[in-house]
Design a protein around this motif. Structure first.
Motif, PDB file in Angstrom:
ATOM      1  N   TYR A   4       3.314  -3.707  -1.847  1.00 57.16           N
ATOM      2  CA  TYR A   4       3.612  -2.375  -1.329  1.00 57.16           C
ATOM      3  C   TYR A   4       5.082  -2.082  -1.600  1.00 57.16           C
ATOM      4  O   TYR A   4       5.948  -2.911  -1.300  1.00 57.16           O
ATOM      5  CB  TYR A   4       3.362  -2.295   0.176  1.00 57.16           C
ATOM      6  CG  TYR A   4       1.923  -2.493   0.575  1.00 57.16           C
ATOM      7  CD1 TYR A   4       1.040  -1.432   0.601  1.00 57.16           C
ATOM      8  CD2 TYR A   4       1.454  -3.752   0.935  1.00 57.16           C
ATOM      9  CE1 TYR A   4      -0.284  -1.607   0.974  1.00 57.16           C
ATOM     10  CE2 TYR A   4       0.132  -3.943   1.308  1.00 57.16           C
ATOM     11  CZ  TYR A   4      -0.725  -2.865   1.326  1.00 57.16           C
ATOM     12  OH  TYR A   4      -2.030  -3.046   1.692  1.00 57.16           O
ATOM     13  N   THR A  31      13.674   3.230   4.564  1.00 54.71           N
ATOM     14  CA  THR A  31      12.424   3.354   3.815  1.00 54.71           C
ATOM     15  C   THR A  31      12.424   2.604   2.489  1.00 54.71           C
ATOM     16  O   THR A  31      11.381   2.509   1.855  1.00 54.71           O
ATOM     17  CB  THR A  31      12.098   4.829   3.530  1.00 54.71           C
ATOM     18  OG1 THR A  31      13.156   5.409   2.765  1.00 54.71           O
ATOM     19  CG2 THR A  31      11.892   5.599   4.819  1.00 54.71           C
ATOM     20  N   LYS A  66       5.385   6.167  -1.600  1.00 58.81           N
ATOM     21  CA  LYS A  66       4.806   4.891  -1.201  1.00 58.81           C
ATOM     22  C   LYS A  66       3.740   4.527  -2.224  1.00 58.81           C
ATOM     23  O   LYS A  66       2.887   5.347  -2.556  1.00 58.81           O
ATOM     24  CB  LYS A  66       4.191   4.976   0.189  1.00 58.81           C
ATOM     25  CG  LYS A  66       5.217   5.227   1.261  1.00 58.81           C
ATOM     26  CD  LYS A  66       4.580   5.326   2.624  1.00 58.81           C
ATOM     27  CE  LYS A  66       5.658   5.619   3.650  1.00 58.81           C
ATOM     28  NZ  LYS A  66       5.137   5.781   4.980  1.00 58.81           N
ATOM     29  N   SER A  71       8.107   1.131  -1.211  1.00 59.25           N
ATOM     30  CA  SER A  71       8.369   2.397  -0.551  1.00 59.25           C
ATOM     31  C   SER A  71       9.821   2.776  -0.767  1.00 59.25           C
ATOM     32  O   SER A  71      10.710   1.928  -0.687  1.00 59.25           O
ATOM     33  CB  SER A  71       8.083   2.260   0.941  1.00 59.25           C
ATOM     34  OG  SER A  71       8.524   3.401   1.640  1.00 59.25           O
TER      35      SER A  71
END
Length: 137
Positions: A77, A66, A84, A79
């Motif tokens: 983005y 992750t 997130k 994470s």
């Protein structure tokens, strides 16, 4: 390995394979010790230790899978574990680097996210951010 987009970080193969093997071996030994040990004190103790190893390997494997950063459609983005975040590239105020961590701030100066600087292919993401005109401090 496991790229999310064209400009993306990746999971390192070495730690991934090592953790996966530790998970499988730990789970196998734990099941065998509890199934075949039948209440022997040393078998139960070893089974508990291998259960701890198995649980730790599962958490590390989840963290490896992750922990990522990628750019898709002019949006960054990030994470890690259960956090997130997403921010448009034109809304990024600056990115600072300290102690192997890139910290992303918005135009108001609020911390939006962090990116691990030791990720595989992080250079591609940083290059794309620099090319987009993001300020690095």
């Amino acid at each position: 390995m496991f790229k999310k987009g064209q400009v993306s970080t990746e999971v390192d193969k070495g730690p991934f394979i090592f953790t996966l093997v530790a998970l499988v071996v730990g789970l196998t030994v734990t099941v065998l010790l509890f199934a075949l040990g039948r209440g022997a004190g040393l078998a139960v103790f070893a089974g508990v230790l291998f259960a701890i190893v198995t649980l730790s390997a599962a958490v590390v494997l989840f963290a490896l899978l992750t922990d990522k950063a990628y750019i898709d459609d002019c949006v960054l983005y990030t994470s890690y574990m259960f956090k997130k975040r997403a921010i448009k590239l034109d809304e990024i105020g600056k990115i600072s680097y300290k102690d192997d961590v890139y910290t992303v701030f918005d135009k108001k100066g609020n911390r939006v996210s962090t990116i691990n600087a030791k990720l595989t292919s992080i250079g591609e993401v940083i290059f794309a951010l620099d090319k987009a005109g993001v300020d690095f401090n």
